[in-house]
Design an enzyme around this catalytic site. Structure first.
Site, PDB file in Angstrom:
ATOM      1  N   ALA A 311      -3.456   5.726   7.290  1.00 37.28           N
ATOM      2  CA  ALA A 311      -4.854   6.067   7.013  1.00 37.28           C
ATOM      3  C   ALA A 311      -5.042   7.575   6.909  1.00 37.28           C
ATOM      4  O   ALA A 311      -4.591   8.327   7.777  1.00 37.28           O
ATOM      5  CB  ALA A 311      -5.752   5.502   8.110  1.00 37.28           C
ATOM      6  N   ASP A 312      -5.716   8.008   5.843  1.00 36.87           N
ATOM      7  CA  ASP A 312      -6.082   9.421   5.699  1.00 36.87           C
ATOM      8  C   ASP A 312      -6.979   9.840   6.849  1.00 36.87           C
ATOM      9  O   ASP A 312      -7.895   9.097   7.214  1.00 36.87           O
ATOM     10  CB  ASP A 312      -6.871   9.620   4.394  1.00 36.87           C
ATOM     11  CG  ASP A 312      -5.960   9.989   3.240  1.00 36.87           C
ATOM     12  OD1 ASP A 312      -4.874  10.511   3.510  1.00 36.87           O
ATOM     13  OD2 ASP A 312      -6.328   9.742   2.086  1.00 36.87           O
ATOM     14  N   LYS A 313      -6.722  11.035   7.396  1.00 36.79           N
ATOM     15  CA  LYS A 313      -7.583  11.517   8.490  1.00 36.79           C
ATOM     16  C   LYS A 313      -8.986  11.834   7.966  1.00 36.79           C
ATOM     17  O   LYS A 313      -9.973  11.318   8.458  1.00 36.79           O
ATOM     18  CB  LYS A 313      -6.971  12.766   9.137  1.00 36.79           C
ATOM     19  CG  LYS A 313      -7.861  13.363  10.237  1.00 36.79           C
ATOM     20  CD  LYS A 313      -7.245  14.598  10.856  1.00 36.79           C
ATOM     21  CE  LYS A 313      -7.592  15.851  10.084  1.00 36.79           C
ATOM     22  NZ  LYS A 313      -8.931  16.384  10.343  1.00 36.79           N
ATOM     23  N   THR A 316     -11.699   9.055   6.494  1.00 35.10           N
ATOM     24  CA  THR A 316     -11.413   7.690   6.946  1.00 35.10           C
ATOM     25  C   THR A 316     -11.470   7.632   8.469  1.00 35.10           C
ATOM     26  O   THR A 316     -12.147   6.788   9.049  1.00 35.10           O
ATOM     27  CB  THR A 316     -10.033   7.221   6.433  1.00 35.10           C
ATOM     28  OG1 THR A 316     -10.013   7.334   5.007  1.00 35.10           O
ATOM     29  CG2 THR A 316      -9.772   5.781   6.815  1.00 35.10           C
ATOM     30  N   THR A 554      -3.921   4.472   2.329  1.00 35.19           N
ATOM     31  CA  THR A 554      -5.199   4.921   1.780  1.00 35.19           C
ATOM     32  C   THR A 554      -4.986   6.205   0.984  1.00 35.19           C
ATOM     33  O   THR A 554      -4.043   6.948   1.244  1.00 35.19           O
ATOM     34  CB  THR A 554      -6.235   5.181   2.891  1.00 35.19           C
ATOM     35  OG1 THR A 554      -5.802   6.296   3.665  1.00 35.19           O
ATOM     36  CG2 THR A 554      -6.417   3.971   3.779  1.00 35.19           C
TER      37      THR A 554
END
Length: 820
Positions: A311-313, A316, A554
């Site tokens: 997951a992108d920080k 997200t 993502t």
């Protein structure tokens, strides 16, 4: 005509299109939309009636049609009429459900319609790409899919990826007045363009579509089609055996042939493709309600199997709402001066979170009024900075730039002098969770001078920590991916409860596919990755897939597209570029991680529905086929007439479509297709069904001394009632009462069984048995239903010993917007 427009000098083009770099008025654009039509390629629509007729053509319809002809030749008029009803019912149900699935895809396409930045009445507005007309002026930015054929206006050269159109793998440079074609992707730069051709008049006649057609065959569909083939081979083999024995015994050849055809049709899972596509389409609609749009139906099954989610920080896991901290200036530069220089290298209309945070840090809105930006170079993932050429109030020109501190330091002539102080400040900011933005200035033709750092803070989402905990309980390992420094990544990871094992991605980008065993192990064990460039994402996905993981990734930028395509389930986050959305399997319409976890839950539910259908279908086919074959071979008795078999098939297929809407509970671990378990449980239920059928046959003939005609009606009702009760067994992994069935499933099953009971009681196309025997069959079927439930639980223990029964609703301590 359009070939001329591609090469005409820009002045002549503007004259011919009656337009200018200021664009069109809204009124004029509306007139042209009426004249030229919408900017889209009309899909070839199939005549619905002709589409309906295709349901009478193919191996299964041919068998039913042959049975109709044989009934007519043998003058079995009741048989003929009921088989005709089966033929029509199959066609109507198949046509209607495919139509519904098609509508679901059309609705998804509408939700993912591409928008374009267009100048109307002298102002930039966001407009649906389908409403563009020749003469419109559009703004093309990094990651945009070009919405129509256009000529570039004044500005810096851009790089365009035309691989989808021409097959060229490398981006091509395009300068002012050159042509860009609809469907190509902007890889670098930003520029205005004048539209000269739309819709079918574009050079490639191909507008960008984000939703792919639903023809992709997923792992699950492949597995179910294998089951279908297995059942077809079994049916044909057993029916051929019956046929040979009947002919050997000298039975009527026409009647035997008609019976064989009807039995084959009943045994073959005719409704399987329809049930699958409907279940997938219903799943897609439910995901759309959760603000997750699938770009192809097969993605639902892939999402159900995801066990690692990268997951992108930014956006997200965090809010993507940056706030400015206290700046760090070098050489006694004031905080206000530092922010002013950074603001001059920003642009408000790009809606970039960093630019908006910097502009928001200005003391007053009038601060930029005395300055004129002569040229602006937007941010791109390769250079990692913005730059502006500015003329001050005194008429002197200077340049300003802002971007990643290490990039800005490399540019600066005073790097050696200020470098150690800057590094120390960056690390101090990072330890507190702040990202740093380097700012530099060059006066006249002089060298760049590093003037300071702006700290930016992006707070974690309120629900992110609880959502990650939910994901871990569901067997999904969330790994954070960020371009930020290691210290920031560690701090954010600590706040989110992800763990401290953060890997610095800058160390493994050059290893390509030859990762060392130690690095592969490190990637698999990591809780997150810092200093990640888009190309690193591809390597992370590749390594995790090689280790046997089903990976969700993502992304939002044009450079994320390869990783999104490579992953098992690419997820384009809210606000992603057109290019990222085109590469993804799922597009999120709202920000945050909770929507992804909701989507995983929904996809696992859809998987459960398809799983229960597969077990039911195999069990039923085995039950009917084995019982019929053994009765004919051993007792020389046809326990069902051809009409009865047709009616069984008719009621089965009609009711079972409602399984797509059933209530199910998702598993706490990623779904994987377990053929061993499905075949094992289905075979156990099928065999026990044959045992109960023969016991009723024995009771009817030897105990109650019924004649064969009454026994046939008795067996028909038993197979119909017990068959539909099997649905309530296969839909749960625990006891049948563990999950309440959906009302639509209950109504469908009870409705069809009432009709089946009335036909048996009053003797429609069969010998009537009256209410007494009908109630006896219902009681008998219900007793065996309870026995079969125990058999099912035992079969699960044998064939899937690791599985925990899905008895209780999941009760995770999460925020309301996750659990809904």
């Amino acid at each position: 005509m359009n070939d001329d427009l591609k090469s005409l000098p820009m002045i002549e083009l503007e004259t011919q299109l009656k337009s200018s770099p200021d664009g069109l008025s809204q009124v004029e654009a509306q007139k042209r939309l009426t004249q030229y039509g919408p900017n889209e390629i009309e899909e070839k629509k199939v005549n619905p009636f002709l589409k309906f007729l295709t349901y009478f053509w193919g191996p299964i319809p041919w068998m039913i049609e042959a049975a109709v002809i044989l009934s007519a030749v043998a003058r079995h008029w009741p048989d003929l009429s009921i088989i005709l009803i089966l033929l029509l019912a199959n066609a109507v149900v198949g046509f209607w459900e495919e139509h519904q699935a098609g509508n679901a895809i059309a609705a998804l396409k509408a939700k993912l319609a591409i928008n374009a930045r267009v100048k109307r009445d002298g102002k930039w507005v966001s407009q649906a790409a389908s409403e563009l007309v020749p003469g419109d002026v559009i703004r093309l930015r990094l990651g945009d899919i070009v919405p129509a054929d256009a000529r570039l206006l004044e500005g810096d050269p851009i790089e365009v990826d035309q691989s989808a159109l021409t097959g060229e793998s490398l981006p091509a440079e395009r300068k002012s007045s050159e042509t860009v074609f609809s469907g190509s992707i902007i890889c670098q730069g930003e520029i205005g363009a004048l539209v000269y051709a739309t819709g079918t008049n574009t050079y490639f006649g191909k507008t960008a579509q984000l939703v792919q057609e639903a023809h992709t065959v997923s792992h699950f569909q492949r597995a179910v089609l294998k089951i279908g083939n297995y059942l077809i081979i079994l049916a044909v083999t057993l029916v051929a055996l019956i046929l040979c024995v009947a002919l050997f015994r000298g039975d009527n050849i026409l009647t035997t042939l008609q019976f064989a055809l009807v039995l084959t049709v009943a045994a073959i899972p005719v409704a399987m493709p329809t049930v699958l596509s409907v279940t997938m389409a219903v799943g897609a609609r439910q995901l759309a309600r959760k603000e997750a749009i699938v770009t192809r139906l097969a993605a639902i099954e892939e999402l159900a199997g995801v066990d690692v989610l990268c997951a992108d920080k930014t956006g997200t896991l965090t809010q993507n709402k940056l706030t400015l901290g206290d700046p760090f200036g070098v050489n006694d530069i004031s905080a206000d001066q530092l922010i002013l220089n950074a603001a001059l290298a920003s642009r408000a209309d790009n809606k970039d979170a960093i630019d908006l945070a910097v502009l928001g840090g200005l003391k007053n809105d009038q601060a930029l009024n005395g300055y004129q930006v002569m040229h602006f170079q937007p941010f791109d993932p390769v250079h990692k900075r913005t730059e502006a050429l500015v003329k001050g109030a005194d008429g002197k020109e200077f340049k300003v730039t802002k971007g990643a501190p290490q990039v800005i330091l490399e540019l600066s002539a005073n790097a050696g002098e200020v470098g150690p102080f800057v590094d120390k400040a960056v690390n101090e900011f990072a330890a507190r969770g702040f990202r740093s933005l380097g700012v530099a200035r060059a006066d006249g033709d002089g060298p760049w001078q590093f003037i300071g750092l702006l700290p930016l803070f992006d707070p974690p989402r309120e629900e992110a920590k609880a959502t990650i905990a939910t994901a871990q309980l569901m067997g999904v390992n969330v790994k954070m991916v960020t371009g930020d420094q290691l210290a920031i990544a560690r701090e954010t990871s600590r706040e989110l409860g992800l763990g401290k094992n953060i890997l610095d991605a800058s160390g493994f980008g050059d290893t390509k596919y030859h990762e060392t065993a130690q690095l592969v192990e490190a990637i698999e064990q990591a809780d997150g990755f810092a200093q990640v460039f888009p190309e690193h994402k591809f390597h992370i996905v590749d390594v995790l897939q090689q280790r046997g993981h089903i990976v969700g990734m993502t992304g939002d930028g044009v450079n994320d597209a390869p990783a999104l395509k490579k992953s098992d389930c690419g997820i384009a986050v809210s606000g992603a570029t057109d290019a990222a959305r085109a590469a993804a399997s799922i597009v999120l319409m709202t920000p945050g991680l909770s929507v992804i976890i909701d989507a995983i839950k929904e996809s696992r539910k859809t998987f459960q529905r398809m799983n229960s259908y597969a077990i039911y279908r195999i069990a039923e086919t085995l039950r009917v086929l084995l019982f019929m074959t053994l009765a004919i071979l051993i007792f020389n008795f046809y326990p069902l007439t051809a009409v009865m078999i047709v009616m069984l098939a008719l009621f089965n297929d009609g009711a079972i479509l409602s399984i797509a809407y059933d209530n199910v509970h998702y598993k706490d671990k990623p779904e994987a297709w377990n053929m061993h378990m499905v075949l094992g449980v289905a075979t156990a239920l099928g065999v026990i069904g044959v045992v109960s059928a023969f016991l009723l046959f024995y009771l009817g003939e030897r105990v109650f001394h019924l004649d064969r005609a009454h026994i046939q009606t008795l067996m028909y009702l038993k197979l119909s009632v017990a068959g539909h009760l099997t649905v309530f067994l296969t839909r749960t992994r625990g006891p049948f009462w563990s999950i309440r069935p959906a009302r639509i499933l209950l109504v469908a099953v009870i409705g069809t069984q009432l009709v089946a009971t009335l036909t048996a009681v009053y003797g429609v196309f069969m010998t009537p048995i009256g209410w007494g025997w009908a109630l006896f069959v219902w009681g008998y079927a219900l007793v065996w239903f309870l026995v079969n439930d125990r058999v099912k639980l035992l079969a699960y223990r044998i064939f899937d010993p690791t599985a925990e029964p899905l008895l209780i609703k999941k009760s995770f301590n999460v925020t309301a917007n996750i659990s809904r």
